[in-house]
Write an enzyme that holds these catalytic residues in place. Structure first.
Site, PDB file in Angstrom:
ATOM      1  N   ASP A  82       0.492  -1.258  -0.104  1.00 24.04           N
ATOM      2  CA  ASP A  82       0.423   0.011  -0.484  1.00 24.04           C
ATOM      3  C   ASP A  82       0.697   1.046  -0.114  1.00 24.04           C
ATOM      4  O   ASP A  82       1.975   0.989   0.251  1.00 24.04           O
ATOM      5  CB  ASP A  82      -0.904   0.017   1.570  1.00 24.04           C
ATOM      6  CG  ASP A  82      -0.618  -0.058   3.146  1.00 24.04           C
ATOM      7  OD1 ASP A  82       0.341  -0.668   2.606  1.00 24.04           O
ATOM      8  OD2 ASP A  82      -0.593   0.326   3.665  1.00 24.04           O
ATOM      9  N   GLU A 140      -0.158  -1.473   5.209  1.00 24.37           N
ATOM     10  CA  GLU A 140       0.595  -2.236   6.491  1.00 24.37           C
ATOM     11  C   GLU A 140       0.232  -0.509   7.022  1.00 24.37           C
ATOM     12  O   GLU A 140       0.568  -0.596   8.660  1.00 24.37           O
ATOM     13  CB  GLU A 140       1.697  -1.849   6.407  1.00 24.37           C
ATOM     14  CG  GLU A 140       2.929  -2.221   7.026  1.00 24.37           C
ATOM     15  CD  GLU A 140       3.026  -1.057   7.789  1.00 24.37           C
ATOM     16  OE1 GLU A 140       3.523  -1.100   8.888  1.00 24.37           O
ATOM     17  OE2 GLU A 140       3.163  -0.086   7.037  1.00 24.37           O
TER      18      GLU A 140
END
Length: 396
Positions: A82, A140
């Site tokens: 991400d 994350e």
């Protein structure tokens, strides 16, 4: 030798690994929205000949590379995918094409490196025994953390790895070097959301008000004693407030003040006690001055502890691969990482990949709009991860 073969393959695939990283950097996606990234990773894995792939946690992937005697031992490698809500300021050919979204924490590097390691490992799978589990993880950067969701979706089962390896870019370390730390390494991270309520009105008539700005100011100062006087000096702790919102004016006292902060530490028992201390102190100050309090502690990631023996083996492999002069010891780092969830389940080693190059002006820290890397790091990122995995399969 396996090492020489991995070094040669990492060098030969460097251009491809860089191209993958640039594609990912130009097309970032926010936490838990990594649909295009997931599709890109899956397509690449299949192009390498890796077909044992499962989707996990909606936008995550798990893939297996089976060597000889695949049931003998399994080692997992993790990469996060991400990006962050940051507007990129770099003027590069691979600049983000998504306004306000940027790979400012190096997850494009982590994903590209793991793809490179996957290609290398698949090519040499007849030369090792056991199974490599590849974990491409979403989210994350956002609580509850994609790692926790991957675990809930059985990413660490069928087969269960004996250990897991992760790497993260480090712009404080020069390119060509990596860093390790055994034992406690990164902090837990909790988010604090506080509302102090009072009675607003005209700033020239304070005797008629219950001033939440004044109350909040006293509360913030008083809360610092949680670290300075309640925590043991032997336990690293941080309490910081980064947002205070009091929507009044020069002569207007608002009805409430909203505050956001973070609390971090490296001890779970103290972490729980600190939450209680914070609420108790804040409530005493606020109610004692006539206000009302809402105090939410939103628990984030636990602390990250690198398994001693595993990390020693991984660091030894890095020394073998890069030379001792290119492997440094790390200090405690008070940032947080959801890789910690994996280390609560199995032995884990989370190490740092140097990406800094002052000669090229590549010095910006992570989570900044000018973050970038020296792409020479990608050859090491892929090759070293593959070598550590093969080395770990050999350990007892």
């Amino acid at each position: 030798m396996v090492k020489d073969k991995i070094i040669a393959l990492a060098r030969s695939y460097k251009t491809e690994i860089i191209a993958n990283r640039r594609h990912l950097h130009a097309h970032p996606e926010l936490s838990f929205q990594e649909y295009k990234t997931m599709a890109f990773v899956e397509e690449k894995l299949k192009s390498f000949g890796i077909t044992n792939i499962e989707k996990k946690a909606n936008t995550g992937l798990v893939a297996l590379i089976e060597g000889k005697n695949p049931g003998q031992k399994t080692v997992a490698l993790r990469g996060d995918m991400d990006a962050l809500p940051i507007l990129e300021q770099n003027e590069v050919s691979y600049k983000s094409t998504e306004p306000g979204v940027m790979h400012a924490c190096g997850h494009d590097v982590h994903t590209a490196s793991l793809l490179g390691a996957a290609k290398i490992l698949h090519e040499i799978k007849d030369g090792f025994e056991g199974t490599i589990k590849l974990i491409f993880q979403p989210g994350e950067e956002l609580i509850p953390g994609g790692a926790s969701l991957m675990i809930k979706d059985k990413a660490l089962e069928n087969p269960k790895p004996s250990s897991i390896i992760g790497q993260h870019v480090m712009p404080l370390i020069p390119v060509g070097k990596v860093g390790f730390r055994k034992g406690m390494y990164m902090a837990s991270a909790d988010e604090l959301y506080i509302t102090v309520k009072g009675k607003g009105g005209h700033g020239a008539m304070p005797e008629t008000l219950v001033d939440p700005v004044l109350i909040a100011s006293h509360m913030i100062v008083a809360l610092q004693q949680v670290v300075s006087r309640n925590a043991s000096p032997k336990i690293p702790s941080v309490l910081s407030f980064g947002r205070i919102e009091a929507l009044g004016a020069t002569n207007i006292i608002p009805n409430e003040v909203k505050i956001q902060g973070t609390f971090r530490t490296l001890n779970e028992e103290w972490r729980a006690k600190a939450h209680q201390h914070m609420v108790k102190i804040a409530k005493g100050i606020v109610e004692g001055m006539g206000g009302e309090l809402d105090f939410e502690v939103r628990k984030g990631y636990p602390f990250l502890k690198n398994a001693e023996a595993l990390t020693e083996r991984a660091q030894g492999a890095a020394i073998d691969y890069l030379g001792s002069e290119n492997v440094v010891d790390l200090d405690i780092w008070m940032a947080a990482e959801d890789f910690s969830y994996y280390t609560q389940e199995i032995d884990g080693c989370f190490y740092r990949l140097g990406t800094r190059n002052e000669a090229k002006g590549i010095t910006s820290g992570v989570h900044t709009p000018t973050f970038d890397i020296d792409e020479d790091a990608l050859e090491i990122g892929a090759g070293l991860m593959a070598f550590i995995a093969v080395n770990e399969l050999k350990s007892k």
